[in-house]
Design a protein around this motif. Structure first.
Motif, PDB file in Angstrom:
ATOM      1  N   ALA A  87       0.834  -1.207   0.000  1.00  0.00           N
ATOM      2  CA  ALA A  87       0.000   0.000   0.000  1.00  0.00           C
ATOM      3  C   ALA A  87       0.869   1.257   0.000  1.00  0.00           C
ATOM      4  O   ALA A  87       0.574   2.228  -0.714  1.00  0.00           O
ATOM      5  CB  ALA A  87      -0.920  -0.011   1.219  1.00  0.00           C
ATOM      6  N   CYS A  88       1.945   1.229   0.773  1.00  0.00           N
ATOM      7  CA  CYS A  88       2.843   2.391   0.832  1.00  0.00           C
ATOM      8  C   CYS A  88       3.562   2.607  -0.501  1.00  0.00           C
ATOM      9  O   CYS A  88       3.776   3.747  -0.934  1.00  0.00           O
ATOM     10  CB  CYS A  88       3.852   2.226   1.966  1.00  0.00           C
ATOM     11  SG  CYS A  88       3.109   2.325   3.614  1.00  0.00           S
ATOM     12  N   ALA A  91       1.168   4.185  -2.879  1.00  0.00           N
ATOM     13  CA  ALA A  91       0.921   5.578  -2.527  1.00  0.00           C
ATOM     14  C   ALA A  91       2.185   6.427  -2.611  1.00  0.00           C
ATOM     15  O   ALA A  91       2.203   7.573  -2.141  1.00  0.00           O
ATOM     16  CB  ALA A  91       0.331   5.656  -1.116  1.00  0.00           C
ATOM     17  N   TRP A 150       6.736   4.619   0.210  1.00  0.00           N
ATOM     18  CA  TRP A 150       7.740   3.694   0.730  1.00  0.00           C
ATOM     19  C   TRP A 150       9.146   4.304   0.780  1.00  0.00           C
ATOM     20  O   TRP A 150       9.867   4.094   1.770  1.00  0.00           O
ATOM     21  CB  TRP A 150       7.744   2.398  -0.074  1.00  0.00           C
ATOM     22  CG  TRP A 150       8.547   1.324   0.593  1.00  0.00           C
ATOM     23  CD1 TRP A 150       9.722   0.780   0.174  1.00  0.00           C
ATOM     24  CD2 TRP A 150       8.238   0.695   1.840  1.00  0.00           C
ATOM     25  NE1 TRP A 150      10.176  -0.152   1.075  1.00  0.00           N
ATOM     26  CE2 TRP A 150       9.277  -0.234   2.105  1.00  0.00           C
ATOM     27  CE3 TRP A 150       7.194   0.814   2.745  1.00  0.00           C
ATOM     28  CZ2 TRP A 150       9.291  -1.021   3.237  1.00  0.00           C
ATOM     29  CZ3 TRP A 150       7.205   0.025   3.883  1.00  0.00           C
ATOM     30  CH2 TRP A 150       8.250  -0.881   4.120  1.00  0.00           C
ATOM     31  N   ARG A 198       0.008  11.256   1.571  1.00  0.00           N
ATOM     32  CA  ARG A 198       0.291   9.946   0.974  1.00  0.00           C
ATOM     33  C   ARG A 198       0.069   8.816   1.977  1.00  0.00           C
ATOM     34  O   ARG A 198      -0.366   7.723   1.609  1.00  0.00           O
ATOM     35  CB  ARG A 198       1.727   9.920   0.435  1.00  0.00           C
ATOM     36  CG  ARG A 198       1.846  10.536  -0.965  1.00  0.00           C
ATOM     37  CD  ARG A 198       3.276  10.583  -1.427  1.00  0.00           C
ATOM     38  NE  ARG A 198       3.913  11.835  -1.039  1.00  0.00           N
ATOM     39  CZ  ARG A 198       5.216  12.027  -1.018  1.00  0.00           C
ATOM     40  NH1 ARG A 198       6.037  11.039  -1.340  1.00  0.00           N
ATOM     41  NH2 ARG A 198       5.716  13.185  -0.665  1.00  0.00           N
ATOM     42  N   ALA A 212      -2.408   5.691   1.503  1.00  0.00           N
ATOM     43  CA  ALA A 212      -2.058   4.293   1.763  1.00  0.00           C
ATOM     44  C   ALA A 212      -3.101   3.630   2.649  1.00  0.00           C
ATOM     45  O   ALA A 212      -3.429   2.456   2.477  1.00  0.00           O
ATOM     46  CB  ALA A 212      -0.672   4.221   2.422  1.00  0.00           C
TER      47      ALA A 212
END
Length: 609
Positions: free
Chosen positions: A472-473, A476, A479, A507, A511
């Motif tokens: 998910a990170c 978005a 990371w 962000r 996420a």
């Protein structure tokens, strides 16, 4: 929906009725044993000492020790039970209050002061705890002791008992005189404390502290804090003086009555109509009565304070949320994972209500005497349908009603007129939990808790694994930021996430929505804190996720919404134009003027068009 507050409070008493009955029994037994030493002392003097019976002296002396042990044991049990009972009942009330606040609508929190809410949950409930643990047991014990000791005095010498009986109406008159003023002083003190808590919570928040520094307001803020703290001091001193005045009046009254008692008892002993032991016993009983009677004013003052605190708690518990679940909720039709839901706005009107209707007056700075009127119409006659999988772009000048429109979709507010349907079901017929499980929102101002990145992400899905969090990170575009943090996902990001930049916070919120994977997604200026290149990369990354879901995108930058399936242009709460980017440009209307103004770096004039 939770039952009305009076029912809950009656339920509280019913739930603890066994322990309340046991506490009442212990208080009665402890108060009754306080009379035993006086009666045993009377027999010890008259029959033992003056009668020359040494065996009785030893026996009654042992009885006095036994009574002392019994009284000490009962006092310990009473205090332990009262304290535990008070803590359990306050825990119940605190949980009920917090749960009830969670059920309140968004308007409640926009009108209420945060510090005042915290004060209600903490300071006011501390007053309730004092009431249950100390004040009520002390008052009940004093009442039982008054009856038992008074009865014993009547048995020993009824004429002397009249002196104690005379105290009751005089004491009542004194307390009645002070009661109203004490209650107002307590209300003033609690109100001043709530206002100070509100100021401290706001000024010491990261944003508040930053504004104070930027504008060099430290000295002014300290002066304002001192003024509010002074009001607490003044109210506390006033309450203390009133309580002391009541206590002093009672002490003077008790001294006069005790002197009269000695005078009458002395003459009765001299005349031979009263024994020495009986006189000592009556004086001892009077001394026993003196303590609870002298403490009665402070008990009364504490009782008033506790009742005021309990009333302030009940005031919130009795405030009905504006947005509630229906008595017979309807379910949403099944929705395959990864797909969207149809959303229809049907002739929707909305007007923000006045503050007086949103929150109890004591939680707001609004003066209840000030005439209240509803705000202007935020939305008028809004009609459109978003089909499953469609992306709806919403644009317009500030104050046009864009954010209001999507807040109605989540039932942060309820429409004033019209309907909002999700898959053909009026959202007012759904459970709020089911509706909100179907909608994911990323707001312009993202709120994050003072916790780790991981904890803030897991709000969306508590059971999500590490791989899912990373995926998910990455989607978005967050990371790389997490990899630079000292502890990665386990880095604490500070109050409201202020260790991250505005774009990074947005962000993280994106996420969270990716983890939640709802069928309806609302992006309310969700990329406003990102530069154009980051926004472009982010939208490309989100494209597969949003392609099959129903998506509402609010933006000031038209580049953010130009690829939407349909664009809605809001002006003064109405849909002024609708169509695709190319259609609206070709029409040459308000959207075209917004587009030209953004490219030219100017803003359109609201009066035109």
């Amino acid at each position: 929906m939770a039952p009305p507050a009076p029912v809950r409070l009656r339920g509280l008493l019913a739930a603890y009725r066994g322990r309340l009955a046991l506490l009442t029994l212990l208080i009665s037994a402890q108060s009754a044993t306080a009379v035993g030493p006086a009666l045993a002392g009377q027999r010890l003097i008259d029959d033992g000492v003056l009668g020359g019976d040494s065996r009785l002296v030893w026996l009654l002396s042992g009885a006095l020790v036994a009574l002392g042990l019994a009284q000490a044991g009962l006092t310990l049990l009473e205090h332990r039970l009262a304290t535990r009972l008070a803590e359990d009942m306050v825990l119940w009330l605190r949980t009920e209050l917090f749960a009830h606040l969670q059920r309140q609508s968004a308007g409640f929190f926009t009108a209420a002061r945060t510090g005042a809410l915290v004060s209600r949950v903490q300071s006011d409930l501390a007053g309730v705890q004092q009431l249950i643990a100390t004040t009520l047991p002390a008052g009940a014990g004093a009442a039982v002791l008054l009856v038992v000791a008074g009865g014993a005095m009547v048995v020993l010498e009824w004429r002397l008992a009249v002196a104690a009986v005379v105290l009751v109406p005089l004491l009542y008159g004194l307390t009645a005189y002070f009661t109203g003023t004490l209650r107002r002083a307590n209300e003033e003190q609690l109100g001043a404390q709530a206002r100070l808590d509100a100021l401290v919570g706001e000024r010491l928040s990261p944003g508040g502290a930053e504004v104070i520094r930027h504008y060099g307001l430290a000295e002014r803020e300290v002066a304002g804090f001192s003024r509010r703290a002074s009001r607490i001091r003044d109210a506390s001193v006033r309450r203390a003086v009133l309580a002391a005045g009541l206590a002093g009046s009672v002490t003077l009254l008790m001294s006069v009555v005790t002197a009269v008692l000695y005078l009458v008892a002395g003459h009765l002993v001299i005349s031979g109509s009263l024994s020495v032991g009986a006189m000592v016993a009556i004086v001892t009983l009077m001394a026993r009565l003196y303590s609870p009677l002298a403490a009665f004013p402070s008990v009364r003052a504490d009782l008033i304070a506790g009742r005021v605190a309990l009333g302030r708690v009940r005031e919130v518990l009795e405030f009905t949320p504006r947005v509630t679940d229906p008595a017979r909720p309807r379910p949403l039709p099944p929705c395959p994972p990864g797909s969207g839901r149809a959303v229809t706005f049907r002739n929707v009107h909305f007007r923000y209500p006045p503050a007086a209707e949103l929150v109890v007056p004591s939680l707001s700075e609004e003066d209840p005497a000030t005439p209240q009127r509803a705000g202007r119409a935020a939305l008028s006659g809004v009609d459109f349908t978003a089909e499953p999988g469609a992306t709806v772009g919403i644009v317009g000048l500030s104050g046009a009603g864009k954010s209001t429109l999507v807040r109605l979709l989540t039932r942060s507010w309820d429409v004033t007129a019209g309907q909002i349907l999700v898959d053909g079901v009026d959202i007012r017929e759904l459970r709020q939990a089911e509706l909100r499980a179907s909608v994911g929102v990323v707001a312009q101002e993202t709120f994050l808790f003072h916790d780790t990145v991981r904890a803030n992400l897991l709000l969306a899905r508590p059971d999500a694994g590490a791989d899912e969090l990373e995926a998910a990170c990455r989607q978005a575009c967050l990371w790389p930021v997490i990899e630079r943090l000292p502890q990665g996902l386990d880095t604490v990001i500070g109050d409201q996430g202020l260790r991250l930049s505005g774009g990074e916070r947005q962000r993280l919120a994106l996420a969270r929505v990716l983890l939640k994977a709802p069928p309806i997604v609302v992006l309310d200026e969700a990329t406003s804190h990102s530069d154009s290149l980051t926004e472009r990369d982010l939208l490309r990354s989100l494209e597969p996720f949003l392609a099959t879901r129903t998506c509402f995108v609010i933006a000031h930058r038209l580049s953010t919404v130009r690829d939407s399936d349909v664009l809605l242009v809001l002006r003064d709460g109405r849909i002024a134009e609708r169509g695709t980017h190319d259609e609206l440009l070709a029409a040459g209307g308000w959207y075209a003027r917004l587009h030209r103004a953004q490219h030219a770096g100017t803003a359109p004039q609201p009066a035109a068009g």
